[in-house]
Scaffold this motif. Structure first.
Motif, PDB file in Angstrom:
ATOM      1  N   CYS A 149       0.818  -1.219   0.000  1.00 44.08           N
ATOM      2  CA  CYS A 149       0.000   0.000   0.000  1.00 44.08           C
ATOM      3  C   CYS A 149       0.850   1.265   0.000  1.00 44.08           C
ATOM      4  CB  CYS A 149      -0.931   0.006   1.213  1.00 44.08           C
ATOM      5  SG  CYS A 149      -2.323  -1.133   1.070  1.00 44.08           S
ATOM      6  N   GLY A 150       2.098   1.137   0.405  1.00 49.02           N
ATOM      7  CA  GLY A 150       2.984   2.286   0.380  1.00 49.02           C
ATOM      8  C   GLY A 150       3.227   2.821  -1.018  1.00 49.02           C
ATOM      9  N   ILE A 212      17.383  10.507   8.524  1.00 47.79           N
ATOM     10  CA  ILE A 212      16.056   9.923   8.769  1.00 47.79           C
ATOM     11  C   ILE A 212      14.950  10.950   8.576  1.00 47.79           C
ATOM     12  CG2 ILE A 212      14.550   8.905  10.514  1.00 47.79           C
ATOM     13  CD1 ILE A 212      16.968   7.575  11.732  1.00 47.79           C
ATOM     14  N   ASP A 213      13.975  10.590   7.768  1.00 51.32           N
ATOM     15  CA  ASP A 213      12.748  11.369   7.657  1.00 51.32           C
ATOM     16  C   ASP A 213      11.774  10.810   8.698  1.00 51.32           C
ATOM     17  OD1 ASP A 213      10.330  12.549   7.025  1.00 51.32           O
ATOM     18  OD2 ASP A 213      10.564  12.329   4.859  1.00 51.32           O
ATOM     19  N   TYR A 214      11.539  11.582   9.755  1.00 50.59           N
ATOM     20  CA  TYR A 214      10.716  11.092  10.870  1.00 50.59           C
ATOM     21  C   TYR A 214       9.305  10.702  10.442  1.00 50.59           C
ATOM     22  CZ  TYR A 214       9.278  15.998  10.693  1.00 50.59           C
ATOM     23  OH  TYR A 214       8.828  17.231  10.265  1.00 50.59           O
ATOM     24  N   ARG A 215       8.873  11.188   9.293  1.00 55.28           N
ATOM     25  CA  ARG A 215       7.516  10.871   8.834  1.00 55.28           C
ATOM     26  C   ARG A 215       7.337   9.391   8.499  1.00 55.28           C
ATOM     27  NH1 ARG A 215       6.501  14.701   3.975  1.00 55.28           N
ATOM     28  NH2 ARG A 215       8.576  13.875   3.496  1.00 55.28           N
ATOM     29  N   TRP A 216       8.437   8.660   8.356  1.00 54.47           N
ATOM     30  CA  TRP A 216       8.338   7.221   8.133  1.00 54.47           C
ATOM     31  C   TRP A 216       7.617   6.536   9.284  1.00 54.47           C
ATOM     32  CZ3 TRP A 216       9.124   4.233   3.987  1.00 54.47           C
ATOM     33  CH2 TRP A 216       9.874   4.747   2.925  1.00 54.47           C
ATOM     34  N   PHE A 217       7.728   7.102  10.485  1.00 47.97           N
ATOM     35  CA  PHE A 217       7.122   6.477  11.657  1.00 47.97           C
ATOM     36  C   PHE A 217       5.640   6.823  11.800  1.00 47.97           C
ATOM     37  CE2 PHE A 217      11.650   7.128  13.048  1.00 47.97           C
ATOM     38  CZ  PHE A 217      12.022   5.794  12.921  1.00 47.97           C
ATOM     39  N   SER A 222       2.597   7.825   1.634  1.00 50.26           N
ATOM     40  CA  SER A 222       3.052   6.851   0.645  1.00 50.26           C
ATOM     41  C   SER A 222       4.542   7.047   0.410  1.00 50.26           C
ATOM     42  CB  SER A 222       2.285   7.034  -0.671  1.00 50.26           C
ATOM     43  OG  SER A 222       2.586   8.303  -1.241  1.00 50.26           O
ATOM     44  N   TYR A 223       5.157   6.106  -0.276  1.00 46.44           N
ATOM     45  CA  TYR A 223       6.591   6.174  -0.504  1.00 46.44           C
ATOM     46  C   TYR A 223       6.995   7.425  -1.286  1.00 46.44           C
ATOM     47  CZ  TYR A 223       6.420   1.211   0.804  1.00 46.44           C
ATOM     48  OH  TYR A 223       6.206   0.033   1.463  1.00 46.44           O
ATOM     49  N   SER A 224       6.173   7.803  -2.238  1.00 48.14           N
ATOM     50  CA  SER A 224       6.509   8.957  -3.079  1.00 48.14           C
ATOM     51  C   SER A 224       6.477  10.268  -2.300  1.00 48.14           C
ATOM     52  CB  SER A 224       5.543   9.048  -4.268  1.00 48.14           C
ATOM     53  OG  SER A 224       4.217   9.288  -3.828  1.00 48.14           O
ATOM     54  N   GLN A 225       5.802  10.270  -1.157  1.00 46.22           N
ATOM     55  CA  GLN A 225       5.707  11.479  -0.333  1.00 46.22           C
ATOM     56  C   GLN A 225       6.810  11.572   0.705  1.00 46.22           C
ATOM     57  OE1 GLN A 225       1.635  10.459   0.889  1.00 46.22           O
ATOM     58  NE2 GLN A 225       0.926  12.365  -0.043  1.00 46.22           N
ATOM     59  N   LEU A 226       7.610  10.507   0.813  1.00 47.47           N
ATOM     60  CA  LEU A 226       8.659  10.450   1.820  1.00 47.47           C
ATOM     61  C   LEU A 226      10.029  10.557   1.180  1.00 47.47           C
ATOM     62  CD1 LEU A 226       7.183   7.514   3.921  1.00 47.47           C
ATOM     63  CD2 LEU A 226       7.336   9.890   4.663  1.00 47.47           C
ATOM     64  N   SER A 227      10.941  11.169   1.891  1.00 45.74           N
ATOM     65  CA  SER A 227      12.305  11.279   1.399  1.00 45.74           C
ATOM     66  C   SER A 227      13.191  10.283   2.136  1.00 45.74           C
ATOM     67  CB  SER A 227      12.847  12.694   1.630  1.00 45.74           C
ATOM     68  OG  SER A 227      12.866  13.003   3.016  1.00 45.74           O
ATOM     69  N   TYR A 235      10.471   0.308   0.191  1.00 46.40           N
ATOM     70  CA  TYR A 235       9.694  -0.740   0.855  1.00 46.40           C
ATOM     71  C   TYR A 235      10.541  -1.484   1.887  1.00 46.40           C
ATOM     72  CZ  TYR A 235      11.979  -3.978  -2.440  1.00 46.40           C
ATOM     73  OH  TYR A 235      12.886  -4.706  -3.163  1.00 46.40           O
ATOM     74  N   ILE A 236      11.852  -1.485   1.686  1.00 49.71           N
ATOM     75  CA  ILE A 236      12.748  -2.083   2.675  1.00 49.71           C
ATOM     76  C   ILE A 236      12.775  -1.219   3.947  1.00 49.71           C
ATOM     77  CG2 ILE A 236      15.125  -2.724   3.196  1.00 49.71           C
ATOM     78  CD1 ILE A 236      13.756  -4.623   1.301  1.00 49.71           C
ATOM     79  N   ILE A 237      12.704   0.092   3.749  1.00 51.05           N
ATOM     80  CA  ILE A 237      12.680   0.995   4.904  1.00 51.05           C
ATOM     81  C   ILE A 237      11.427   0.753   5.738  1.00 51.05           C
ATOM     82  CG2 ILE A 237      12.586   3.406   5.657  1.00 51.05           C
ATOM     83  CD1 ILE A 237      14.214   4.162   3.218  1.00 51.05           C
ATOM     84  N   ARG A 238      10.277   0.599   5.057  1.00 50.64           N
ATOM     85  CA  ARG A 238       9.050   0.315   5.814  1.00 50.64           C
ATOM     86  C   ARG A 238       9.166  -1.013   6.546  1.00 50.64           C
ATOM     87  NH1 ARG A 238       2.976   1.588   4.023  1.00 50.64           N
ATOM     88  NH2 ARG A 238       3.797   3.616   4.696  1.00 50.64           N
ATOM     89  N   LEU A 239       9.724  -2.024   5.897  1.00 44.41           N
ATOM     90  CA  LEU A 239       9.921  -3.312   6.553  1.00 44.41           C
ATOM     91  C   LEU A 239      10.841  -3.150   7.761  1.00 44.41           C
ATOM     92  CD1 LEU A 239       9.550  -6.377   6.645  1.00 44.41           C
ATOM     93  CD2 LEU A 239      11.488  -6.593   5.065  1.00 44.41           C
ATOM     94  N   PHE A 240      11.864  -2.313   7.608  1.00 39.34           N
ATOM     95  CA  PHE A 240      12.794  -2.066   8.713  1.00 39.34           C
ATOM     96  C   PHE A 240      12.081  -1.406   9.890  1.00 39.34           C
ATOM     97  CE2 PHE A 240      15.766   0.812  10.904  1.00 39.34           C
ATOM     98  CZ  PHE A 240      16.670  -0.126  11.389  1.00 39.34           C
ATOM     99  N   THR A 241      11.121  -0.525   9.612  1.00 42.91           N
ATOM    100  CA  THR A 241      10.390   0.118  10.713  1.00 42.91           C
ATOM    101  C   THR A 241       9.609  -0.910  11.519  1.00 42.91           C
ATOM    102  OG1 THR A 241       8.438   0.623   9.334  1.00 42.91           O
ATOM    103  CG2 THR A 241      10.188   2.296   9.442  1.00 42.91           C
ATOM    104  N   TYR A 242       9.110  -1.956  10.856  1.00 45.63           N
ATOM    105  CA  TYR A 242       8.426  -3.029  11.582  1.00 45.63           C
ATOM    106  C   TYR A 242       9.416  -3.785  12.465  1.00 45.63           C
ATOM    107  CZ  TYR A 242       4.030  -2.588   9.003  1.00 45.63           C
ATOM    108  OH  TYR A 242       2.843  -2.121   8.503  1.00 45.63           O
ATOM    109  N   ILE A 243      10.560  -4.145  11.905  1.00 41.67           N
ATOM    110  CA  ILE A 243      11.572  -4.885  12.662  1.00 41.67           C
ATOM    111  C   ILE A 243      12.044  -4.058  13.854  1.00 41.67           C
ATOM    112  CG2 ILE A 243      13.888  -5.885  12.557  1.00 41.67           C
ATOM    113  CD1 ILE A 243      13.349  -6.472   9.577  1.00 41.67           C
ATOM    114  N   LEU A 244      12.269  -2.769  13.609  1.00 41.09           N
ATOM    115  CA  LEU A 244      12.724  -1.867  14.666  1.00 41.09           C
ATOM    116  C   LEU A 244      11.689  -1.757  15.778  1.00 41.09           C
ATOM    117  CD1 LEU A 244      14.870   0.195  15.607  1.00 41.09           C
ATOM    118  CD2 LEU A 244      13.611   1.941  14.319  1.00 41.09           C
ATOM    119  N   ALA A 245      10.429  -1.545  15.398  1.00 39.47           N
ATOM    120  CA  ALA A 245       9.363  -1.379  16.392  1.00 39.47           C
ATOM    121  C   ALA A 245       9.176  -2.646  17.219  1.00 39.47           C
ATOM    122  CB  ALA A 245       8.054  -1.001  15.698  1.00 39.47           C
ATOM    123  N   ILE A 246       9.215  -3.799  16.564  1.00 42.47           N
ATOM    124  CA  ILE A 246       9.025  -5.067  17.281  1.00 42.47           C
ATOM    125  C   ILE A 246      10.177  -5.308  18.255  1.00 42.47           C
ATOM    126  CG2 ILE A 246       8.943  -7.576  17.017  1.00 42.47           C
ATOM    127  CD1 ILE A 246       7.521  -7.080  14.307  1.00 42.47           C
ATOM    128  N   GLY A 247      11.400  -5.086  17.782  1.00 44.23           N
ATOM    129  CA  GLY A 247      12.559  -5.287  18.648  1.00 44.23           C
ATOM    130  C   GLY A 247      12.550  -4.372  19.852  1.00 44.23           C
TER     131      GLY A 247
END
Length: 336
Positions: A149-150, A212-217, A222-227, A235-247
């Motif tokens: 969806c990103g 880091i663009d804090y808006r990722w959190f 959408s991806y096009s709106q983020l730097s 999409y790897i960055i979004r996946l990383f935010t999940y891994i980071l949040a879970i950890g």
């Protein structure tokens, strides 16, 4: 967030302590938000906080939504979320028009105002979780849907869809989490290792702070709106935010004490703090309060002010006012 214990003396202090920490981080995050583009150290604290506090907040909401499969309880719970959303959404609209004097501000229920997104998303999660939870590998599927969806620019603030989709995996994780799982975390992850883990994450965020663009959190773009200054697919960055949040959430869960502390009672009134603190923050912005924050001492005072806001809004009087304005069953349901 609900605890299935009815008698005060048998309350689960662990979750009250956790909720107090999370709502305090929510208020601190919103209080320092006007300063994050001015001071790198404030941005670092903001990034560190936002990397886990809302995912963990949503996780706890899912944890206490297990009775949603009961049709009678499901209808009552959903109704007790929708009504407060409508009430506080309209209150914030009136507040913006007549107090903040916002020009061309439109009253709407389909575009949640700032903090009210959580209530609308919570309403939607409770609607769909009885069905989505029956799908095999539903958590993994929810994460994949979020990542895909990103790419879609049309999914945004309307009905809080972007955040609803982005944070839904955390709600599902909480929904499927049992007390025994948290007991395992507390048993096998020693506090010193949890502190070490959080410290390592803090150092990584410190080194990447400028990039880091804090808006990722936020989960609302959408991806096009983020730097991104980091050389990897978005999409790897979004996946990383999940891994980071879970950890980070696991580390925090390992650190929370289970005994009654001086602030434990305040953790049973988090919804009142959540729905009311936005009025205070917006008034501070309107009257240029943050223009005077230009020293280390003033930044420390901002954090102290956040704590004061939490304490005041956690009072029994404010909690009762929240019950009257909103829906008494919701506040009792969340704070029980």
């Amino acid at each position: 967030m609900e605890i299935d214990i009815n008698v005060e003396k048998h309350r689960n202090y662990y979750f009250d302590n956790l909720k107090f920490l999370l709502i305090t981080l929510v208020v601190i995050g919103h209080t320092i938000e006007p300063l994050i583009n001015l001071y790198p150290n404030v941005k670092l604290i903001y990034n560190f906080t936002y990397s886990f506090h809302m995912p963990l907040f949503v996780f706890i909401s899912g944890y206490f939504s297990k009775d949603i499969t009961n049709d009678k309880k499901s209808f009552s719970r959903i109704n007790n979320i929708l009504i407060p959303y409508i009430v506080f959404q309209l209150l914030y609209c009136i507040f913006n028009i007549y107090v903040l004097k916002a020009e061309n501000f439109k009253t709407t229920l389909v575009y949640p105002y700032w903090i009210t997104w959580y209530l609308l998303s919570l309403f939607i999660w409770n609607l769909i979780v009885p069905y989505f939870s029956k799908v095999r590998y539903c958590i993994l599927i929810a994460i994949v849907i979020s990542i895909l969806c990103g790419f879609d620019d049309s999914i945004g603030y309307y009905l809080s869809l972007s955040r609803t989709i982005t944070f839904f995996p955390y709600f599902l994780m909480g929904y499927f989490c049992e007390k025994s799982h948290i007991d395992v975390i507390k048993k096998y992850i020693r506090k010193k290792y949890a502190i070490l883990g959080l410290s390592i994450v803090f150092m990584i965020l410190y080194l990447l702070n400028v990039k880091i663009d804090y808006r990722w959190f936020y989960g609302s773009y959408s991806y096009s709106q983020l730097s991104s200054s980091i050389a990897c697919p978005q999409y790897i960055i979004r996946l990383f935010t999940y891994i980071l949040a879970i950890g980070m959430s696991i580390f925090v869960l390992a650190l929370i004490p289970g005994r009654k502390l001086f602030f434990t009672k305040l953790g049973s009134r988090t919804m009142a703090v959540y729905v009311f603190h936005g009025f205070i923050i917006k008034l501070l912005i309107k009257y240029n309060f943050f223009d005077y924050i230009n020293s280390l001492l003033s930044k420390i005072l901002i954090v102290m002010l956040s704590l004061l806001i939490v304490i005041l809004l956690s009072s029994k009087i404010i909690n009762n006012i929240a019950k009257i304005i909103g829906n008494p069953k919701l506040i009792r349901h969340i704070n029980a």
